[in-house]
Design an enzyme around this catalytic site. Structure first.
Site, PDB file in Angstrom:
ATOM      1  CE1 TYR A   1       0.120   1.962   4.250  1.00  0.00           C
ATOM      2  CE2 TYR A   1       0.620  -0.354   4.584  1.00  0.00           C
ATOM      3  CZ  TYR A   1       0.627   0.952   5.044  1.00  0.00           C
ATOM      4  OH  TYR A   1       1.149   1.244   6.278  1.00  0.00           O
ATOM      5  CB  CYS A   2       1.402   3.994  -1.870  1.00  0.00           C
ATOM      6  SG  CYS A   2       0.094   4.083  -3.118  1.00  0.00           S
ATOM      7  NE  ARG A   3      -0.640  10.969  -1.489  1.00  0.00           N
ATOM      8  CZ  ARG A   3      -1.533  11.217  -2.439  1.00  0.00           C
ATOM      9  NH1 ARG A   3      -2.795  11.321  -2.143  1.00  0.00           N
ATOM     10  NH2 ARG A   3      -1.153  11.357  -3.690  1.00  0.00           N
TER      11      ARG A   3
ATOM     12  N   GLY B   1      -2.920   4.345  -3.585  1.00  0.00           N
ATOM     13  CA  GLY B   1      -3.021   3.123  -4.380  1.00  0.00           C
ATOM     14  C   GLY B   1      -2.290   3.161  -5.704  1.00  0.00           C
TER      15      GLY B   1
ATOM     16  CD1 TRP C   1      -2.298   7.467   5.123  1.00  0.00           C
ATOM     17  CD2 TRP C   1      -2.361   5.618   6.357  1.00  0.00           C
ATOM     18  NE1 TRP C   1      -2.415   7.844   6.441  1.00  0.00           N
ATOM     19  CE2 TRP C   1      -2.458   6.715   7.215  1.00  0.00           C
ATOM     20  CE3 TRP C   1      -2.390   4.331   6.908  1.00  0.00           C
ATOM     21  CZ2 TRP C   1      -2.573   6.599   8.592  1.00  0.00           C
ATOM     22  CZ3 TRP C   1      -2.509   4.212   8.285  1.00  0.00           C
ATOM     23  CH2 TRP C   1      -2.591   5.328   9.108  1.00  0.00           C
TER      24      TRP C   1
END
Length: 159
Positions: free
Chosen positions: A117-119, A121, A146
């Protein structure tokens, strides 16, 4: 001799045409991410929360959760239990034993379930594609990243 030269030129032309058809050039980052998202698998926030809670209960999650954001983003808040392996070094660090020793975790196998995951997607989608290209079989991007996790589960942001 002329026939051989013509055949070679024709073959070169076919190879050039096939190569041009396979190579897609995207207008920008958003278009690239959209295309990649069509080629990868994602995990919905609710599904991830269920897996997360099962992992807490069993104390042995059946997945490896990797945060591909920057260190500053990770330190500002992350999903508890996520390992920070930044997008810029993921491909070179995923198979480094020393990285995983520092995490006190076994080196991921190509058959392990890995959730990235990141901020939002986007970076995790690109990272998911990269790991798939490296032969990892069960790699997923957390849909919404996130931001979506924190919106639905704000109290689960820190260990």
């Amino acid at each position: 001799m002329k026939k051989i030269g013509v055949v070679i030129l024709m073959m070169m032309g076919v190879v050039t045409v096939l190569s041009a058809q396979e190579k897609k050039v995207y207008d920008g980052y958003k278009e690239l991410v959209a295309a990649v998202k069509q080629e990868i698998a994602t995990v919905e926030i609710e599904g991830m929360h269920e897996k997360y809670m099962e992992g807490l209960k069993s104390r042995k999650p059946d997945y490896i959760l990797i945060d591909v954001r920057t260190k500053d983003e990770y330190e500002a808040g992350h999903i508890p239990g996520a390992y920070l392996v930044q997008r810029g070094v993921l491909e070179s660090h995923i198979a480094k034993e020393t990285v995983w020793e520092d995490f006190h975790h076994a080196l991921p196998k190509k058959t392990d379930t890995i959730i990235l995951y990141c901020r939002s997607g986007s970076r995790s989608a690109l990272a998911t594609k990269s790991l798939m290209m490296l032969g990892y079989e069960h790699v997923y991007s957390l849909d919404g990243g996130w931001n979506a996790w924190h919106e639905d589960y704000p109290k689960l942001e820190r260990l």
